[in-house]
Design an enzyme around this catalytic site. Structure first.
Site, PDB file in Angstrom:
ATOM      1  N   CYS A 128       1.367  32.058   9.897  1.00  0.00           N
ATOM      2  CA  CYS A 128      -0.156  32.204   9.482  1.00  0.00           C
ATOM      3  C   CYS A 128      -0.889  32.048  10.800  1.00  0.00           C
ATOM      4  O   CYS A 128      -1.475  33.259  10.792  1.00  0.00           O
ATOM      5  CB  CYS A 128      -0.740  31.241   8.757  1.00  0.00           C
ATOM      6  SG  CYS A 128      -0.397  29.421   8.404  1.00  0.00           S
ATOM      7  N   HIS A 241      -8.460  29.664   8.265  1.00  0.00           N
ATOM      8  CA  HIS A 241      -7.850  29.636   9.536  1.00  0.00           C
ATOM      9  C   HIS A 241      -8.684  30.182  10.873  1.00  0.00           C
ATOM     10  O   HIS A 241      -8.836  31.264  10.875  1.00  0.00           O
ATOM     11  CB  HIS A 241      -6.354  29.712   9.792  1.00  0.00           C
ATOM     12  CG  HIS A 241      -5.072  28.759   9.761  1.00  0.00           C
ATOM     13  ND1 HIS A 241      -5.445  27.798   8.079  1.00  0.00           N
ATOM     14  CD2 HIS A 241      -4.092  29.540   9.381  1.00  0.00           C
ATOM     15  CE1 HIS A 241      -4.921  27.631   8.084  1.00  0.00           C
ATOM     16  NE2 HIS A 241      -3.335  28.145   8.229  1.00  0.00           N
TER      17      HIS A 241
END
Length: 337
Positions: A128, A241
């Site tokens: 990710c 994130h």
């Protein structure tokens, strides 16, 4: 189009269902697979109730065109041949095959054509943190090749799964009640804390998560000489994130050039107005598709350096959405089983 989701009951599996719906992905039949614990659960997709089948070594994948898998590296390795033996393309969200030479590692905005080189009928979805970083690196690299990247990540609980997200919520509740917080999914309490470790440490002092960014970025960008140094940190955020990136290019790239490149780039949104306190934050970016870029500035340590901040939804672009976009790219460029 016959599509399968493996790991349908997990956080990413559930996101696959939402993303396929949002993207209006062409599906005539959808199959859902999971562990023995998940088998029998029912989920609704486009008005039809679908029962999760237990993943077994049989012929359940006969006729499947694309299988999106997110059930862990061990499961992916064990069942890869079962999933692909009838010709299905397996787009795998685990770390099982990412660095295998005969498996492409794909972010469509960066190296979409690599998806057509699949000798094992497997395409790997990158980590990710790597996905959102290379989406932001590509526009700069197109102006001048990037020599090195330093990155510090601020990674949400979602990266450790749905149970980890639940644990973070419960920790806050327990603390408010005066109870000792439950710590099971992380090395330490995450609520009111940051943890400078994601995955286990390797012999060089970096964690596996940090080495994924090092190795995967080189492979995706076809840049074996690109230097990448990462520090990955878990923060008490639910699902987006953030990354602080410092890069150095072969020739100078101005802030104006970089901004124009970001504004034109596929999958990137520029949110950069510091005078009015506008910049990407995980609270705002959760559930959004693009990678958001802000805090763009000249790096004071290098005349060829730039510094900027990016935020992306870990479960979406960092996992399910990127996998679906791989399939969309292939279909848009003429792929047929």
């Amino acid at each position: 189009m016959k599509v399968a989701i493996v790991g349908a009951s997990g956080a990413v599996g559930q996101e696959f269902l939402r993303v396929l719906e949002e993207q209006n992905f062409p599906i005539d039949e959808l199959l859902l697979f999971g562990s023995s614990r998940s088998a029998g659960r029912k989920y609704t997709f486009r008005g039809k109730e679908i029962t999760v089948k237990e993943l077994k070594h049989n012929d359940d994948f006969e006729g499947v065109d694309i299988a999106f898998t997110s059930a862990g590296a061990g499961t992916s390795r064990e069942f890869a041949q079962t999933i692909t033996k009838h010709g299905a393309i397996m787009i795998d969200n685990s770390s099982a095959f990412r660095m295998d030479e005969d498996v492409p590692l794909v972010v469509p905005e960066v190296n979409g054509d690599d998806a057509f080189n699949t000798p094992r009928n497997i395409i790997a979805n990158p980590n990710c943190t790597t996905i959102q970083m290379v989406v932001a690196l590509k526009p700069i690299n197109d102006i001048s090749p990037i020599k090195r990247v330093h990155v510090s990540t601020y990674q949400a609980a979602s990266g450790a799964g749905a149970a980890a997200m639940d644990e973070l919520v419960e920790q806050y509740s327990q603390i408010v009640r005066g109870e000792t917080p439950t710590v099971e999914k992380f090395a330490y309490q995450l609520a009111y804390n940051v943890i400078p470790q994601i995955d286990v440490f390797t012999d060089n002092g970096y964690t596996k998560e940090e080495m994924k960014m090092y190795n995967e970025t080189k492979k995706i960008m076809h840049a074996p000489k690109l230097d990448v140094s990462a520090t990955c940190v878990r923060v008490p955020v639910m699902r987006a994130h953030s990354e602080a990136i410092w890069l150095e290019t072969e020739t100078p790239v101005s802030v104006a050039q970089a901004r124009e490149a970001f504004e034109k780039a596929e999958g990137v949104v520029v949110l950069d107005d510091p005078a009015n306190k506008k910049y990407p934050m995980p609270l705002d970016i959760a559930n959004q598709d693009p990678v958001y870029v802000g805090r763009l500035r000249q790096d004071l340590t290098s005349e060829n350096g730039l510094s900027f901040w990016i935020v992306g939804d870990q479960i979406k672009k960092g996992a399910a959405l990127n996998a679906v976009q791989i399939a969309q790219y292939m279909l848009a460029h003429g792929w047929k089983k």
